[in-house]
Design an enzyme around this catalytic site. Structure first.
Site, PDB file in Angstrom:
ATOM      1  N   HIS A 107      -0.805   2.910  -0.206  1.00  0.00           N
ATOM      2  CA  HIS A 107      -1.575   2.061  -1.135  1.00  0.00           C
ATOM      3  C   HIS A 107      -0.842   0.715  -1.221  1.00  0.00           C
ATOM      4  CE1 HIS A 107      -2.974   0.682  -5.131  1.00  0.00           C
ATOM      5  NE2 HIS A 107      -3.947   1.556  -5.031  1.00  0.00           N
TER       6      HIS A 107
ATOM      7  N   LYS B 271      -4.600   8.698 -14.016  1.00  0.00           N
ATOM      8  CA  LYS B 271      -5.155   9.529 -12.939  1.00  0.00           C
ATOM      9  C   LYS B 271      -4.985  11.009 -13.256  1.00  0.00           C
ATOM     10  CE  LYS B 271      -4.295   5.986  -9.516  1.00  0.00           C
ATOM     11  NZ  LYS B 271      -5.579   5.404  -9.149  1.00  0.00           N
TER      12      LYS B 271
ATOM     13  N   ASP C  34       5.521   7.786  -4.099  1.00  0.00           N
ATOM     14  CA  ASP C  34       4.392   7.343  -4.906  1.00  0.00           C
ATOM     15  C   ASP C  34       3.528   8.571  -5.173  1.00  0.00           C
ATOM     16  OD1 ASP C  34       1.868   6.586  -5.703  1.00  0.00           O
ATOM     17  OD2 ASP C  34       1.584   5.053  -4.168  1.00  0.00           O
TER      18      ASP C  34
ATOM     19  N   CYS D 203      -7.611  -0.199  -1.766  1.00  0.00           N
ATOM     20  CA  CYS D 203      -6.265  -0.785  -1.821  1.00  0.00           C
ATOM     21  C   CYS D 203      -5.386  -0.213  -0.705  1.00  0.00           C
ATOM     22  CB  CYS D 203      -5.604  -0.558  -3.174  1.00  0.00           C
ATOM     23  SG  CYS D 203      -6.449  -1.381  -4.514  1.00  0.00           S
TER      24      CYS D 203
ATOM     25  N   GLN E  37      -1.367  10.136  -6.744  1.00  0.00           N
ATOM     26  CA  GLN E  37      -2.478  11.042  -6.426  1.00  0.00           C
ATOM     27  C   GLN E  37      -2.035  12.499  -6.346  1.00  0.00           C
ATOM     28  OE1 GLN E  37      -5.563  10.199  -6.401  1.00  0.00           O
ATOM     29  NE2 GLN E  37      -5.378   7.976  -6.352  1.00  0.00           N
TER      30      GLN E  37
HETATM   31  N1  PMP Z   1      -0.570   4.585  -5.380  1.00  0.00           N
HETATM   32  C1  PMP Z   1      -1.653   5.327  -5.132  1.00  0.00           C
HETATM   33  C2  PMP Z   1      -1.617   6.347  -4.038  1.00  0.00           C
HETATM   34  C3  PMP Z   1      -2.807   5.137  -5.886  1.00  0.00           C
HETATM   35  O1  PMP Z   1      -3.901   5.864  -5.640  1.00  0.00           O
HETATM   36  C4  PMP Z   1      -2.799   4.154  -6.912  1.00  0.00           C
HETATM   37  C5  PMP Z   1      -4.027   3.890  -7.743  1.00  0.00           C
HETATM   38  N2  PMP Z   1      -5.190   3.693  -7.005  1.00  0.00           N
HETATM   39  C6  PMP Z   1      -1.632   3.431  -7.132  1.00  0.00           C
HETATM   40  C7  PMP Z   1      -0.538   3.676  -6.355  1.00  0.00           C
HETATM   41  C8  PMP Z   1      -1.550   2.406  -8.204  1.00  0.00           C
HETATM   42  O2  PMP Z   1      -1.639   3.006  -9.453  1.00  0.00           O
HETATM   43  P1  PMP Z   1      -1.779   2.113 -10.777  1.00  0.00           P
HETATM   44  O3  PMP Z   1      -2.904   1.155 -10.513  1.00  0.00           O
HETATM   45  O4  PMP Z   1      -2.102   3.105 -11.840  1.00  0.00           O
HETATM   46  O5  PMP Z   1      -0.477   1.428 -10.978  1.00  0.00           O
END
Ligand code: PMP
Length: 415
Positions: A132, A235, A209, A373, A212
């Site tokens: 991401h 999430k 990270d 993203c 998910q």
């Molecule tokens: N990493 C992953 C794998 C994600 O899916 C997301 C959210 N789409 C993020 C990071 C970023 O999370 P946040 O916007 O809650 O900081």
């Protein structure tokens, strides 16, 4: 019906779970809402909404500061939330649990406070091909600040990142490895425990990270042996604006504060400031207290259902949805790793994902369309965007039927 579906018939009552989420009862465009965008943000059960409401109604005051009753109650709730998070991911102690705004802020914290003071020109930061943007851009920023270089271990056409490929990209210049636990764009589950091992063998630290992963599977940071683990509350059925960085105490102790301000200090004079102990050193300013309370309630909720049961339910949905979507003419699944979480990305011949998203929305079906993203993932698969359906504890088999039905409609429109 396959054997796996038959094995656990009444263990999990998705209808009952669905009823715990008030928003799911609403309609959009005159149709019942079918919410299949939980990977972007999950919905909140009534118990989380009530916990936040209770806090705001009866207990709110600033934390760690007042001797008065309300401040003590708020502090107690906030610190109990930290203890709840510690237990949920099996961190060594609450000193290792830093509240942040979310995964993004957690990764930026590590990039700026751990990596920036250590990186030398030519040092390497190893990512993977499926990250991401939140796990790419903070590393590019710190690379630009230090002269370090960002590299990415490859994935195959299924979206699998192998430990062998990660290991092959680690060398004596690699100081940090940063990878997703689960890919938001493809659903791939990465072999994080093994990646930790190859990173440590070469003297690098591993940041995971976990945005998910935490809502879908048991995460034990001690067993994974990672150095940093980042995730977001929104999430995992909790509020937005709060997340967590779990870090190894030894490393957090060595790291300088990232942001300065109230709460992160012990003493301040114009000549010298001394910093607070862990984890407060990294929590400058008034934190998101109601968010922490909501996150703790979300963990209570997940544990009341049982993470293993949620996982098994989502895996059944994934299997069923994959089978049904694969039968849709012209549909290509993007991301076919053998070990996947509850995410299905796809494209349909002749229909741009955005058009697909709009048609499905008119049917009440909320899916995600776009690059998620994860632009490098789109580039790798040679698509501008995908449509993505993602599942959660409240997703029902009937929601997948609605998706399949809406996709058939879309194909008629673009016939
Ligand atoms: N990493 C992953 C794998 C994600 O899916 C997301 C959210 N789409 C993020 C990071 C970023 O999370 P946040 O916007 O809650 O900081």
């Amino acid at each position: 019906m396959n054997a796996k579906l038959e094995m656990t018939p009444n263990e999990y009552d998705a209808e009952r779970v669905w009823r715990d989420f008030p928003i799911l009862r609403r309609e959009v465009h005159g149709r019942p809402l079918v919410y299949l965008d939980s990977a972007a943000s999950s919905q909140r059960p009534a118990s989380v909404i009530a916990a936040v409401d209770r806090y705001e109604t009866f207990h709110h005051a600033n934390v760690h500061r007042g001797v008065h009753q309300l401040s003590q109650e708020a502090t107690d709730l906030f610190e109990r939330a930290r203890a709840r998070v510690r237990g949920y991911v099996n961190a060594g102690s609450t000193r290792e649990v830093v509240f942040t705004r979310g995964t993004t802020e957690s990764i930026n914290l590590v990039a700026q406070s751990y990596a920036r003071p250590r990186l030398q020109p030519g040092d390497e930061i190893l990512l993977t091909a499926l990250e991401h943007h939140a796990n790419i851009v903070p590393w590019q920023l710190v690379a630009a600040q230090t002269g370090a270089v960002v590299k990415a271990a490859p994935m195959d056409r299924r979206g699998v990142v192998s430990v062998t490929d990660v290991a092959a990209h680690i060398n004596e210049r690699t100081k940090i490895v940063a990878c997703a636990h689960v890919s938001n764009a493809l659903g791939t589950v990465l072999p994080v425990r093994e990646i930790a091992q190859v990173a440590h063998d070469r003297g690098a630290v591993l940041l995971v990270d976990g945005a998910q992963a935490v809502p879908h599977q048991r995460v034990d940071v001690a067993a994974l042996d990672c150095d940093f683990y980042a995730f977001s509350s929104h999430k995992m059925y909790g509020p937005t604006g709060i997340g967590v960085l779990v870090g190894r105490e030894r490393l957090l102790e060595e790291m300088p504060p990232w942001q300065g301000g109230g709460d992160m200090i012990l003493t301040v004079s114009f000549e010298k400031t001394t910093f607070n102990t862990l984890p407060y050193k990294f929590e400058a300013g008034t934190p998101n207290i109601s968010g922490a309370v909501g996150l703790a309630a979300a963990i209570d909720y997940i544990e009341s259902l049982g993470l293993q049961k949620i996982h098994a339910h989502e895996q059944r949905l994934l299997e069923s949805a994959t089978r049904q979507l694969a039968a849709v003419p012209g549909l290509d699944l993007i991301g076919t790793a053998p070990d996947k979480a509850a995410v299905i990305s796809f494209t349909i011949d002749g229909i741009h994902p955005h058009d697909l998203g709009t048609i499905l929305d008119a049917e009440g079906v909320a899916i995600r369309t776009g690059h998620h993203c994860a632009m490098p993932v789109m580039e790798f698969f040679g698509v501008p965007a995908t449509a993505r359906a993602s599942f959660a504890c409240y997703t029902r088999e009937s929601d997948i039927d609605a998706l399949v039905h809406a996709l058939a409609k879309a194909r008629e429109v673009f016939g």
